[in-house]
Write a protein that holds these residues in place. Structure first.
Motif, PDB file in Angstrom:
ATOM      1  N   CYS A 278       0.733  -1.028   0.478  1.00 25.74           N
ATOM      2  CA  CYS A 278       0.015   0.481  -0.049  1.00 25.74           C
ATOM      3  C   CYS A 278       0.881   1.706  -0.548  1.00 25.74           C
ATOM      4  N   SER A 279       1.250   1.601  -1.267  1.00 27.21           N
ATOM      5  CA  SER A 279       2.852   2.229  -0.781  1.00 27.21           C
ATOM      6  C   SER A 279       2.410   3.360  -1.879  1.00 27.21           C
ATOM      7  N   THR A 280       0.877   4.076  -1.399  1.00 25.33           N
ATOM      8  CA  THR A 280       0.584   5.541  -1.731  1.00 25.33           C
ATOM      9  C   THR A 280       1.204   6.458  -1.479  1.00 25.33           C
ATOM     10  N   GLY A 281       1.081   7.549  -1.979  1.00 28.40           N
ATOM     11  CA  GLY A 281       1.539   8.728  -2.273  1.00 28.40           C
ATOM     12  C   GLY A 281       0.433   9.611  -1.127  1.00 28.40           C
ATOM     13  N   PHE A 282       1.133  10.358  -0.738  1.00 27.05           N
ATOM     14  CA  PHE A 282       1.063  11.592   0.503  1.00 27.05           C
ATOM     15  C   PHE A 282       1.883  13.292   0.763  1.00 27.05           C
ATOM     16  N   ALA A 283       0.799  14.133   1.437  1.00 24.96           N
ATOM     17  CA  ALA A 283       1.362  15.725   1.145  1.00 24.96           C
ATOM     18  C   ALA A 283       1.084  15.567   2.667  1.00 24.96           C
ATOM     19  N   LEU A 284       2.665  15.338   3.102  1.00 26.98           N
ATOM     20  CA  LEU A 284       2.869  14.763   4.698  1.00 26.98           C
ATOM     21  C   LEU A 284       3.215  16.962   5.367  1.00 26.98           C
ATOM     22  N   GLN A 285       2.517  16.885   6.418  1.00 27.54           N
ATOM     23  CA  GLN A 285       2.905  17.888   6.834  1.00 27.54           C
ATOM     24  C   GLN A 285       3.040  17.627   8.529  1.00 27.54           C
ATOM     25  N   VAL A 286       4.167  17.767   8.765  1.00 34.04           N
ATOM     26  CA  VAL A 286       4.902  18.150  10.232  1.00 34.04           C
ATOM     27  C   VAL A 286       5.000  19.260  11.166  1.00 34.04           C
ATOM     28  N   ASN A 287       4.182  19.562  11.795  1.00 37.66           N
ATOM     29  CA  ASN A 287       5.002  19.774  13.251  1.00 37.66           C
ATOM     30  C   ASN A 287       5.014  19.656  14.400  1.00 37.66           C
ATOM     31  N   CYS A 288       6.198  19.198  15.011  1.00 40.51           N
ATOM     32  CA  CYS A 288       6.641  19.404  15.999  1.00 40.51           C
ATOM     33  C   CYS A 288       7.503  19.889  17.120  1.00 40.51           C
ATOM     34  N   PRO A 289       8.342  18.650  18.241  1.00 39.38           N
ATOM     35  CA  PRO A 289       8.830  19.257  18.696  1.00 39.38           C
ATOM     36  C   PRO A 289      10.590  18.412  18.323  1.00 39.38           C
ATOM     37  N   SER A 290      11.560  19.897  18.266  1.00 38.61           N
ATOM     38  CA  SER A 290      12.955  19.831  17.367  1.00 38.61           C
ATOM     39  C   SER A 290      13.468  18.124  17.781  1.00 38.61           C
ATOM     40  N   ASP A 291      12.941  17.826  18.965  1.00 36.74           N
ATOM     41  CA  ASP A 291      13.621  16.726  19.425  1.00 36.74           C
ATOM     42  C   ASP A 291      13.296  15.479  18.773  1.00 36.74           C
ATOM     43  N   ARG A 292      12.812  15.120  17.589  1.00 36.23           N
ATOM     44  CA  ARG A 292      11.849  14.393  16.575  1.00 36.23           C
ATOM     45  C   ARG A 292      13.062  14.360  15.515  1.00 36.23           C
ATOM     46  N   MET A 293      14.297  15.354  15.831  1.00 32.71           N
ATOM     47  CA  MET A 293      15.398  15.541  14.782  1.00 32.71           C
ATOM     48  C   MET A 293      16.338  14.631  15.183  1.00 32.71           C
ATOM     49  N   PHE A 294      17.036  13.970  14.298  1.00 29.18           N
ATOM     50  CA  PHE A 294      18.170  13.276  15.202  1.00 29.18           C
ATOM     51  C   PHE A 294      19.210  14.377  14.915  1.00 29.18           C
ATOM     52  N   SER A 295      20.355  14.667  15.979  1.00 28.83           N
ATOM     53  CA  SER A 295      21.178  14.549  15.892  1.00 28.83           C
ATOM     54  C   SER A 295      22.245  15.278  14.956  1.00 28.83           C
ATOM     55  N   GLU A 296      22.074  14.138  14.719  1.00 28.02           N
ATOM     56  CA  GLU A 296      23.776  13.379  13.534  1.00 28.02           C
ATOM     57  C   GLU A 296      23.212  13.347  11.565  1.00 28.02           C
ATOM     58  N   SER A 297      24.056  13.410  11.452  1.00 31.73           N
ATOM     59  CA  SER A 297      23.467  13.763   9.833  1.00 31.73           C
ATOM     60  C   SER A 297      23.504  12.827   8.892  1.00 31.73           C
ATOM     61  N   TYR A 298      22.476  12.674   8.128  1.00 23.27           N
ATOM     62  CA  TYR A 298      21.849  11.824   7.845  1.00 23.27           C
ATOM     63  C   TYR A 298      23.147  11.107   6.741  1.00 23.27           C
ATOM     64  N   ASP A 299      24.448  11.533   6.480  1.00 25.77           N
ATOM     65  CA  ASP A 299      24.859  11.484   5.539  1.00 25.77           C
ATOM     66  C   ASP A 299      25.592   9.809   6.026  1.00 25.77           C
ATOM     67  N   ARG A 300      25.770   9.809   7.637  1.00 22.84           N
ATOM     68  CA  ARG A 300      26.106   9.189   8.136  1.00 22.84           C
ATOM     69  C   ARG A 300      25.518   7.725   8.442  1.00 22.84           C
ATOM     70  N   ILE A 301      24.497   8.061   8.830  1.00 23.81           N
ATOM     71  CA  ILE A 301      23.010   7.437   9.559  1.00 23.81           C
ATOM     72  C   ILE A 301      22.865   6.311   8.012  1.00 23.81           C
ATOM     73  N   HIS A 302      23.018   6.889   7.121  1.00 26.32           N
ATOM     74  CA  HIS A 302      22.764   6.294   5.028  1.00 26.32           C
ATOM     75  C   HIS A 302      24.160   5.168   4.767  1.00 26.32           C
ATOM     76  N   GLY A 303      24.900   5.942   5.517  1.00 31.84           N
ATOM     77  CA  GLY A 303      26.340   4.882   5.014  1.00 31.84           C
ATOM     78  C   GLY A 303      26.463   3.907   6.092  1.00 31.84           C
ATOM     79  N   GLN A 304      26.258   3.915   7.525  1.00 30.84           N
ATOM     80  CA  GLN A 304      26.512   3.257   8.674  1.00 30.84           C
ATOM     81  C   GLN A 304      25.337   2.007   9.022  1.00 30.84           C
ATOM     82  N   THR A 305      24.279   2.703   8.754  1.00 28.07           N
ATOM     83  CA  THR A 305      23.166   1.786   8.928  1.00 28.07           C
ATOM     84  C   THR A 305      22.189   2.061   8.326  1.00 28.07           C
ATOM     85  N   MET A 306      21.447   2.890   7.629  1.00 28.02           N
ATOM     86  CA  MET A 306      20.381   2.953   6.686  1.00 28.02           C
ATOM     87  C   MET A 306      20.302   2.126   5.389  1.00 28.02           C
ATOM     88  N   THR A 307      21.607   2.311   4.504  1.00 26.90           N
ATOM     89  CA  THR A 307      21.509   1.089   3.547  1.00 26.90           C
ATOM     90  C   THR A 307      22.082  -0.048   3.871  1.00 26.90           C
TER      91      THR A 307
END
Length: 407
Positions: free
Chosen positions: A221-250
């Motif tokens: 069910c991989s549908t498309g959405f218009a996503l709107q976010v409004n939340c506290p800033s602690d929802r954001m990882f402090s580490e940059s995504y490029d490191r997360i991408h190479g070390q974990t995500m990929t």
């Protein structure tokens, strides 16, 4: 390796029997979930619906939180354990397997990069206790699956952040309890200067923009959405995504996806085996001419499984070594795993179908392989193989050609 100020440690146990008992526990639970997934697989495919019974079973057996460290209420499952579940589910229902694989990839980002942040640790505890299902939002607008470039940027308003994102694909987004998404760090930041956000439903709203009427993997069910976010800033990882991408995500994505595709291939090979056994019995033990394709399917499946295990062992051997994970050889290997596994999975399923002949081609018989073929054909398209090969070509020019078999 230090992440968010906390040293990550390889969770080990001196008690070998405890590790064996835990692996046995996962096998039992994954088999129970796979049985539920198999029971609804045809309906999920036909109706293009979310595999609710299978995911509910995964919740019941605490598999959605299996990777969460013991200290936060989970089982502390390894990538080997998770990949095995993906394989078992892949042989039962491809959509259930892919949903599980994507969820675990997002959880891995929390586990490996969220320690030391109160919100991230609380979210891990919730995933373990409430068995929250986390969706993935990485595809955006017209970027064609290029997850290393973002258009939407995070807005910063004091202690809160905002984000508006044209998410052309959010797999099982309507059914998930939260999602993990990528964005530019701020207005004016480069497209590749990205951050990762881990959100729960209270943090965002979604408006459906696209449907999901596809050849295979219909239950994601991989549908498309218009996503709107409004939340506290602690929802954001402090580490940059490029490191997360190479070390974990990929690494986690490619290992889990490949395991799910291998499960699909294994199920197709098993059907071909059953067909040939029945055909041989009916012919007085004589094998039909297409039996050669079964041999080819078995060989292809063996290569596929070996390829996954080799890459998984390489990842585990250096799982907490930032320098090793960033090396050109490892990044090339784990990136190309996705390309090679997806192509080999298709090859395996095609050989299995040809071994079954018309019985495999039919959609209304016990030896049908149509669903397996349609599902596995998504593999080269999901983060397009051509894009991966093009992007990695320049980097590979810098890698030496081995001069020895053992180099």
């Amino acid at each position: 390796m230090t992440v968010q100020g906390t040293a990550l440690r390889n969770p080990t146990s001196d008690d070998d029997s405890l590790l064996l008992d835990r692996s046995s526990l996962f096998v039992q639970r994954s088999n129970a979930v796979a049985a539920q997934a198999a029971a609804e697989a045809d309906d999920v495919d036909r109706d293009g619906r979310f595999p609710k019974a299978a995911i509910d079973a995964a919740r019941q057996h605490k598999l959605l939180g299996m990777q969460i460290p013991v200290e936060f209420g989970g089982f502390g499952a390894s990538v080997h354990d998770i990949a095995d579940v993906c394989y078992a589910l892949g042989s039962a229902c491809a959509s259930s397997a892919m949903i599980f694989a994507m969820h675990q990839t997002k959880v891995a980002c929390l586990v490996r990069h969220g320690r030391g942040t109160a919100y991230m640790e609380a979210l891990m505890r919730r995933i373990a206790s409430e068995q929250l299902l986390m969706a993935s939002s990485t595809t955006e607008g017209q970027n064609g699956g290029n997850i290393r470039a973002s258009a939407a940027a995070v807005g910063h308003e004091g202690e809160r952040i905002t984000l508006k994102r044209d998410a052309t694909v959010i797999s099982y987004g309507a059914e998930a309890d939260g999602l993990v998404t990528i964005a530019r760090r701020a207005d004016g930041a480069a497209a590749s200067d990205q951050v990762l956000l881990a959100l729960t439903k209270d943090d965002y709203t979604m408006t459906r923009t696209l449907g999901w009427e596809t050849l295979g993997m219909r239950g994601t069910c991989s549908t498309g959405f218009a996503l709107q976010v409004n939340c506290p800033s602690d929802r954001m990882f402090s580490e940059s995504y490029d490191r997360i991408h190479g070390q974990t995500m990929t690494p986690f994505a490619h290992l889990c996806w490949s395991s799910a595709w291998a499960g699909i291939a294994a199920a197709a090979v098993q059907r071909a085996q059953k067909f040939l056994r029945k055909a041989a019995r009916g012919a007085g033990g004589q094998m039909p001419p297409a039996a050669a394709h079964y041999t080819a399917a078995k060989m292809a499946l063996a290569r596929l499984r070996a390829m996954i295990v080799t890459n998984m062992d390489a990842f585990v051997a250096h799982e907490y070594d930032e320098r090793a994970l960033a090396s050109l050889d490892f990044q090339s290997s784990i990136t190309l795993l996705k390309v090679q596994a997806s192509e080999l999975a298709i090859e395996t399923v095609m050989h299995a179908m040809r071994a079954c002949g018309l019985s495999g081609y039919r959609n209304d018989g016990e030896f049908s392989i149509g669903r397996h073929l349609r599902d596995v054909l998504s593999a080269p398209i999901m983060i397009n193989n051509d894009r991966i090969l093009t992007n990695i070509a320049t980097a590979n020019l810098m890698s030496a050609v081995p001069t020895s078999l053992y180099e």
